[in-house]
Design a protein around this motif. Sequence first.
Motif, PDB file in Angstrom:
ATOM      1  N   PHE A  43       0.828  -1.218   0.002  1.00 54.47           N
ATOM      2  CA  PHE A  43       0.115  -0.066   0.116  1.00 54.47           C
ATOM      3  C   PHE A  43       0.987   1.407   0.033  1.00 54.47           C
ATOM      4  CE2 PHE A  43       0.597  -0.661   4.492  1.00 54.47           C
ATOM      5  CZ  PHE A  43       0.712   0.542   5.111  1.00 54.47           C
ATOM      6  N   LYS A  44       2.238   1.156   0.277  1.00 52.19           N
ATOM      7  CA  LYS A  44       3.087   2.116   0.225  1.00 52.19           C
ATOM      8  C   LYS A  44       3.868   2.364  -1.055  1.00 52.19           C
ATOM      9  CE  LYS A  44       4.222   1.558   5.165  1.00 52.19           C
ATOM     10  NZ  LYS A  44       5.208   1.314   6.042  1.00 52.19           N
ATOM     11  N   ASP A  45       3.269   1.605  -2.205  1.00 48.84           N
ATOM     12  CA  ASP A  45       4.086   1.688  -3.461  1.00 48.84           C
ATOM     13  C   ASP A  45       3.612   2.868  -4.139  1.00 48.84           C
ATOM     14  OD1 ASP A  45       4.715   1.398  -6.150  1.00 48.84           O
ATOM     15  OD2 ASP A  45       3.704  -0.826  -6.433  1.00 48.84           O
ATOM     16  N   LYS A  46       4.604   3.611  -4.440  1.00 49.12           N
ATOM     17  CA  LYS A  46       4.655   5.027  -5.061  1.00 49.12           C
ATOM     18  C   LYS A  46       3.869   4.881  -6.498  1.00 49.12           C
ATOM     19  CE  LYS A  46       6.644   7.141  -1.592  1.00 49.12           C
ATOM     20  NZ  LYS A  46       5.824   7.648  -0.273  1.00 49.12           N
ATOM     21  N   GLY A  64      -7.589   2.471  -4.772  1.00 48.87           N
ATOM     22  CA  GLY A  64      -6.729   1.777  -5.400  1.00 48.87           C
ATOM     23  C   GLY A  64      -6.908   0.495  -5.826  1.00 48.87           C
ATOM     24  N   VAL A  65      -6.690   0.055  -7.029  1.00 50.02           N
ATOM     25  CA  VAL A  65      -6.896  -1.539  -7.473  1.00 50.02           C
ATOM     26  C   VAL A  65      -5.653  -2.339  -7.029  1.00 50.02           C
ATOM     27  CG1 VAL A  65      -7.665  -3.206  -8.933  1.00 50.02           C
ATOM     28  CG2 VAL A  65      -8.927  -0.780  -9.089  1.00 50.02           C
ATOM     29  N   LEU A  66      -5.744  -3.344  -6.123  1.00 46.38           N
ATOM     30  CA  LEU A  66      -4.728  -4.035  -6.015  1.00 46.38           C
ATOM     31  C   LEU A  66      -4.662  -5.337  -7.077  1.00 46.38           C
ATOM     32  CD1 LEU A  66      -4.811  -4.282  -2.257  1.00 46.38           C
ATOM     33  CD2 LEU A  66      -2.970  -3.308  -3.371  1.00 46.38           C
ATOM     34  N   ASN A  74     -14.867 -10.799  -7.298  1.00 45.72           N
ATOM     35  CA  ASN A  74     -13.694 -11.003  -6.731  1.00 45.72           C
ATOM     36  C   ASN A  74     -12.139  -9.882  -7.021  1.00 45.72           C
ATOM     37  OD1 ASN A  74     -14.481 -13.365  -5.359  1.00 45.72           O
ATOM     38  ND2 ASN A  74     -14.186 -14.475  -7.240  1.00 45.72           N
ATOM     39  N   SER A  75     -12.584  -8.739  -6.316  1.00 50.21           N
ATOM     40  CA  SER A  75     -11.310  -7.794  -6.631  1.00 50.21           C
ATOM     41  C   SER A  75     -10.972  -7.425  -5.263  1.00 50.21           C
ATOM     42  CB  SER A  75     -11.648  -6.690  -7.547  1.00 50.21           C
ATOM     43  OG  SER A  75     -12.758  -6.019  -6.949  1.00 50.21           O
ATOM     44  N   ASP A  76      -9.962  -6.770  -5.256  1.00 48.10           N
ATOM     45  CA  ASP A  76      -9.333  -6.302  -4.124  1.00 48.10           C
ATOM     46  C   ASP A  76      -8.655  -4.960  -4.138  1.00 48.10           C
ATOM     47  OD1 ASP A  76      -9.403  -8.760  -2.667  1.00 48.10           O
ATOM     48  OD2 ASP A  76      -7.453  -9.412  -3.843  1.00 48.10           O
ATOM     49  N   VAL A  77      -9.191  -4.238  -3.245  1.00 46.57           N
ATOM     50  CA  VAL A  77      -8.965  -2.378  -3.372  1.00 46.57           C
ATOM     51  C   VAL A  77      -8.493  -2.141  -2.099  1.00 46.57           C
ATOM     52  CG1 VAL A  77     -10.794  -2.100  -5.214  1.00 46.57           C
ATOM     53  CG2 VAL A  77     -11.318  -1.812  -2.691  1.00 46.57           C
ATOM     54  N   LEU A  78      -7.790  -0.848  -2.188  1.00 44.42           N
ATOM     55  CA  LEU A  78      -7.275   0.048  -1.238  1.00 44.42           C
ATOM     56  C   LEU A  78      -8.145   1.170  -0.852  1.00 44.42           C
ATOM     57  CD1 LEU A  78      -3.331  -0.019  -1.296  1.00 44.42           C
ATOM     58  CD2 LEU A  78      -4.828  -1.447   0.167  1.00 44.42           C
ATOM     59  N   PHE A  79      -8.768   1.554   0.093  1.00 46.54           N
ATOM     60  CA  PHE A  79      -9.598   2.515   0.265  1.00 46.54           C
ATOM     61  C   PHE A  79      -8.907   3.446   1.503  1.00 46.54           C
ATOM     62  CE2 PHE A  79     -12.969   4.549   2.899  1.00 46.54           C
ATOM     63  CZ  PHE A  79     -13.895   5.050   1.918  1.00 46.54           C
ATOM     64  N   MET A  98     -12.144  -6.892   5.451  1.00 46.96           N
ATOM     65  CA  MET A  98     -11.201  -5.471   5.385  1.00 46.96           C
ATOM     66  C   MET A  98     -10.179  -5.766   6.266  1.00 46.96           C
ATOM     67  SD  MET A  98     -14.531  -2.848   5.873  1.00 46.96           S
ATOM     68  CE  MET A  98     -15.535  -4.222   6.676  1.00 46.96           C
ATOM     69  N   ILE A  99      -8.994  -5.227   6.177  1.00 43.62           N
ATOM     70  CA  ILE A  99      -7.952  -5.073   7.272  1.00 43.62           C
ATOM     71  C   ILE A  99      -7.432  -3.682   7.048  1.00 43.62           C
ATOM     72  CG2 ILE A  99      -5.597  -6.026   7.519  1.00 43.62           C
ATOM     73  CD1 ILE A  99      -6.349  -8.614   6.520  1.00 43.62           C
ATOM     74  N   LEU A 100      -7.174  -2.812   8.273  1.00 49.25           N
ATOM     75  CA  LEU A 100      -6.828  -1.628   8.338  1.00 49.25           C
ATOM     76  C   LEU A 100      -5.236  -1.509   8.151  1.00 49.25           C
ATOM     77  CD1 LEU A 100      -7.812   1.311   8.614  1.00 49.25           C
ATOM     78  CD2 LEU A 100      -7.442   1.165  11.171  1.00 49.25           C
ATOM     79  N   LEU A 101      -4.800  -0.880   7.282  1.00 49.34           N
ATOM     80  CA  LEU A 101      -3.213  -1.007   7.053  1.00 49.34           C
ATOM     81  C   LEU A 101      -2.619   0.381   7.662  1.00 49.34           C
ATOM     82  CD1 LEU A 101      -3.357  -1.842   3.310  1.00 49.34           C
ATOM     83  CD2 LEU A 101      -3.116  -3.217   5.273  1.00 49.34           C
ATOM     84  N   SER A 102      -3.534   1.606   7.693  1.00 52.44           N
ATOM     85  CA  SER A 102      -2.944   2.613   8.497  1.00 52.44           C
ATOM     86  C   SER A 102      -4.010   3.669   9.282  1.00 52.44           C
ATOM     87  CB  SER A 102      -2.127   3.747   7.518  1.00 52.44           C
ATOM     88  OG  SER A 102      -2.997   4.239   6.518  1.00 52.44           O
ATOM     89  N   GLY A 103      -3.670   4.261  10.132  1.00 47.07           N
ATOM     90  CA  GLY A 103      -4.765   4.979  10.829  1.00 47.07           C
ATOM     91  C   GLY A 103      -5.438   4.391  11.794  1.00 47.07           C
ATOM     92  N   LYS A 104      -6.409   4.963  12.338  1.00 43.90           N
ATOM     93  CA  LYS A 104      -7.338   4.402  13.312  1.00 43.90           C
ATOM     94  C   LYS A 104      -8.850   4.788  12.844  1.00 43.90           C
ATOM     95  CE  LYS A 104      -8.091   3.895  18.316  1.00 43.90           C
ATOM     96  NZ  LYS A 104      -7.545   4.097  19.516  1.00 43.90           N
ATOM     97  N   MET A 105      -9.730   3.657  13.054  1.00 46.54           N
ATOM     98  CA  MET A 105     -10.970   4.023  12.460  1.00 46.54           C
ATOM     99  C   MET A 105     -12.241   3.162  13.285  1.00 46.54           C
ATOM    100  SD  MET A 105     -12.215   2.662   8.584  1.00 46.54           S
ATOM    101  CE  MET A 105     -11.596   3.989   7.483  1.00 46.54           C
ATOM    102  N   THR A 106     -13.158   3.801  13.333  1.00 45.09           N
ATOM    103  CA  THR A 106     -14.524   3.260  13.838  1.00 45.09           C
ATOM    104  C   THR A 106     -15.478   2.936  12.662  1.00 45.09           C
ATOM    105  OG1 THR A 106     -15.494   5.471  14.013  1.00 45.09           O
ATOM    106  CG2 THR A 106     -14.558   4.840  15.970  1.00 45.09           C
ATOM    107  N   LEU A 107     -16.139   2.070  13.104  1.00 38.46           N
ATOM    108  CA  LEU A 107     -16.948   1.311  12.046  1.00 38.46           C
ATOM    109  C   LEU A 107     -18.282   0.954  12.685  1.00 38.46           C
ATOM    110  CD1 LEU A 107     -17.124  -0.074   9.215  1.00 38.46           C
ATOM    111  CD2 LEU A 107     -15.959  -1.877  10.148  1.00 38.46           C
ATOM    112  N   ASN A 108     -19.584   1.286  12.195  1.00 38.42           N
ATOM    113  CA  ASN A 108     -20.586   1.017  12.605  1.00 38.42           C
ATOM    114  C   ASN A 108     -21.473   0.462  11.565  1.00 38.42           C
ATOM    115  OD1 ASN A 108     -23.813   2.375  13.301  1.00 38.42           O
ATOM    116  ND2 ASN A 108     -22.495   1.538  15.158  1.00 38.42           N
TER     117      ASN A 108
END
Length: 158
Positions: A43-46, A64-66, A74-79, A98-108
């Motif tokens: 996810f850090k790829d420039k 970003g489409v992974l 069946n697609s994987d994306v970065l949000f 989902m897997i959180l890669l950076s930051g901190k998030m609430t989900l409801n």
Amino acid sequence: MKTRLILKRKNLLYCFLGFMSFGMLSAQMSDSFDGENSVVTSFKDKTMEWGPCPPFMPDGCNIGVLHGDPSQSNSDVLFKVEGKSAIPNHWHNSSERMILLSGKMTLNYKGEATQTMNVGDYAFGPAKKPHKAKCISKDPCILYIGFGEPVDAFAIED
């Protein structure tokens, strides 16, 4: 006693034949892939190409489409959303992994308690279940999302 010995030999023969069949099937399967290449990225790829989110999402939101084609199954994306951004109430036709890669998030999710996601946390969201989120960190939140169905998002008025 003789009958037992014959049964044991038959069972051994069946087990052996089963393992042989499995081995041949495994060998055939490993030689018959669909021609798709493997993917390793970060996810850090420039060079990651980021596109816009649906219009109802907050300013600075990108996808970003992974892997795969988001218009197909069946697609994987970065949000990615900026820090302190609220993701409005919405739903998808697909479930989300989902897997959180950076930051901190609430989900409801509708009818459920608000959950907090920290880096590395996994979440599953059922298809068609309304939900909202917020990036509560000052830094951007980047979320990996795996969709089983084509990627879509539909806003819901609160």
